[in-house]
Design an enzyme around this catalytic site. Structure first.
Site, PDB file in Angstrom:
ATOM      1  N   HIS A 224       7.711 -27.272 -48.100  1.00 13.20           N
ATOM      2  CA  HIS A 224       6.310 -27.734 -48.129  1.00 13.20           C
ATOM      3  C   HIS A 224       5.686 -27.484 -46.752  1.00 13.20           C
ATOM      4  O   HIS A 224       6.304 -27.783 -45.726  1.00 13.20           O
ATOM      5  CB  HIS A 224       6.260 -29.227 -48.480  1.00 13.20           C
TER       6      HIS A 224
ATOM      7  N   ILE B 146       4.805 -29.078 -61.291  1.00  7.35           N
ATOM      8  CA  ILE B 146       5.572 -30.294 -61.011  1.00  7.35           C
ATOM      9  C   ILE B 146       6.689 -30.398 -62.042  1.00  7.35           C
ATOM     10  O   ILE B 146       6.436 -30.281 -63.247  1.00  7.35           O
ATOM     11  CB  ILE B 146       4.645 -31.527 -61.058  1.00  7.35           C
ATOM     12  N   LEU B 147       7.912 -30.585 -61.570  1.00  6.63           N
ATOM     13  CA  LEU B 147       9.045 -30.690 -62.481  1.00  6.63           C
ATOM     14  C   LEU B 147       9.055 -32.065 -63.148  1.00  6.63           C
ATOM     15  O   LEU B 147       8.717 -33.076 -62.517  1.00  6.63           O
ATOM     16  CB  LEU B 147      10.358 -30.478 -61.713  1.00  6.63           C
TER      17      LEU B 147
ATOM     18  N   MET C 285       4.450 -23.623 -58.172  1.00  8.11           N
ATOM     19  CA  MET C 285       3.293 -24.510 -58.245  1.00  8.11           C
ATOM     20  C   MET C 285       3.218 -25.282 -59.568  1.00  8.11           C
ATOM     21  O   MET C 285       2.168 -25.383 -60.184  1.00  8.11           O
ATOM     22  CB  MET C 285       2.008 -23.699 -58.005  1.00  8.11           C
TER      23      MET C 285
ATOM     24  N   ASN D  30       8.968 -16.796 -49.085  1.00  9.56           N
ATOM     25  CA  ASN D  30      10.143 -17.644 -48.806  1.00  9.56           C
ATOM     26  C   ASN D  30      11.347 -17.166 -49.606  1.00  9.56           C
ATOM     27  O   ASN D  30      12.469 -17.119 -49.085  1.00  9.56           O
ATOM     28  CB  ASN D  30       9.828 -19.109 -49.129  1.00  9.56           C
TER      29      ASN D  30
HETATM   30  C1  GAR Z   1       4.393 -21.670 -48.911  1.00 10.64           C
HETATM   31  O1  GAR Z   1       3.562 -21.910 -47.824  1.00 10.64           O
HETATM   32  C2  GAR Z   1       4.998 -22.969 -49.415  1.00 10.64           C
HETATM   33  O2  GAR Z   1       5.308 -23.861 -48.376  1.00 10.64           O
HETATM   34  C3  GAR Z   1       3.874 -23.489 -50.261  1.00 10.64           C
HETATM   35  O3  GAR Z   1       3.399 -22.382 -50.948  1.00 10.64           O
HETATM   36  C4  GAR Z   1       3.581 -21.216 -50.135  1.00 10.64           C
HETATM   37  C5  GAR Z   1       4.325 -20.196 -50.952  1.00 10.64           C
HETATM   38  O4  GAR Z   1       4.439 -18.998 -50.251  1.00 10.64           O
HETATM   39  N1  GAR Z   1       4.343 -24.499 -51.150  1.00 10.64           N
HETATM   40  C6  GAR Z   1       3.670 -25.605 -51.426  1.00 10.64           C
HETATM   41  O5  GAR Z   1       2.584 -25.858 -50.964  1.00 10.64           O
HETATM   42  C7  GAR Z   1       4.380 -26.554 -52.373  1.00 10.64           C
HETATM   43  N2  GAR Z   1       3.804 -27.845 -52.327  1.00 10.64           N
HETATM   44  P1  GAR Z   1       5.489 -17.897 -50.665  1.00 10.64           P
HETATM   45  O6  GAR Z   1       5.270 -17.646 -52.165  1.00 10.64           O
HETATM   46  O7  GAR Z   1       5.103 -16.698 -49.865  1.00 10.64           O
HETATM   47  O8  GAR Z   1       6.847 -18.417 -50.367  1.00 10.64           O
END
Ligand code: GAR
Length: 204
Positions: free
Chosen positions: A113, A96-97, A94, A14
């Protein structure tokens, strides 16, 4: 013009789609970008620095009594990331703030999310969707508040769930849409075209 901090913990796909959109001029209104990871070996760090020439930092827990988020605030402010001039994107971050952190950067933190919130908050959202047997799920970009995945919703995108789906196949289908809506959401926020009314976000 705003400064942008992207907080990551891992792969950083992302983050990459955001950096690509800034580089190509698709998102304007962003001045300086900083990528911070809480994990020294997060693959996203190398992508940010080598592929995009973006400044990166690693923030680790402290032995001297300073909390993790206090260290994070120091690092952000050292890089001119303040509430009045910045946006913070959580991109697979990953941790929590703390409420203190969220208060300092109130309504300036956004998160992606992999579910249609308020369904399937927390960890393993894609697995939760498969277990629940839903036929559609998706992804959400929301403002971060004190709760876990509870803040006002900025954008969402639906994704079908197929009978043959595995966690991996469903996650991959959702991820494609995540990359798209995160860029769109950041674009909206950077252009000041959003209004928060009754805890709901309205585009103006
Ligand atoms: C993504 O799917 C994001 O939506 C999820 O972690 C992945 C990170 O991927 N986030 C959560 O689950 C937060 N609650 P990336 O490092 O390739 O962006």
């Amino acid at each position: 013009m705003k400064n942008l901090a992207i907080l990551i913990s891992g792969r950083g796909s992302n983050m990459k789609s955001i950096l690509r959109a800034i580089k190509s001029g698709e998102i304007d209104g962003i001045k300086n970008v900083l990528v911070i990871s809480n994990r020294p070996n997060a693959p996203g760090l190398e992508i940010a620095s080598k592929e995009f020439g973006i400044k990166t930092s690693i923030v680790l827990p402290d032995e001297n009594g300073q909390t993790f988020d206090e260290k994070l605030i120091v690092e952000l402010q050292r890089n001119d990331i303040f509430e009045h001039n910045s946006i913070i994107c959580l991109a697979g971050y990953m941790r929590i703030l703390s409420p203190e952190f969220v208060k300092i950067y109130k309504n300036k933190i956004i998160n992606i999310h992999p579910s249609l919130l308020p369904s399937f908050k927390g960890l393993n959202a894609q697995k939760q969707a498969l277990i629940a047997g839903v036929k559609v799920t998706g992804c959400t970009v929301h403002l971060v508040d004190d709760g876990i995945d509870t803040g006002p919703i900025l954008l969402q995108k639906c994704v079908p769930v197929y009978d043959a789906d595995t966690i991996d196949s469903l996650s991959a289908r959702i991820l494609v849409e995540e990359h798209e809506i995160y860029v769109k959401a950041l674009k909206l926020l950077a252009s000041n075209r959003l209004l928060l009314k009754d805890n709901k976000i309205i585009q103006i």
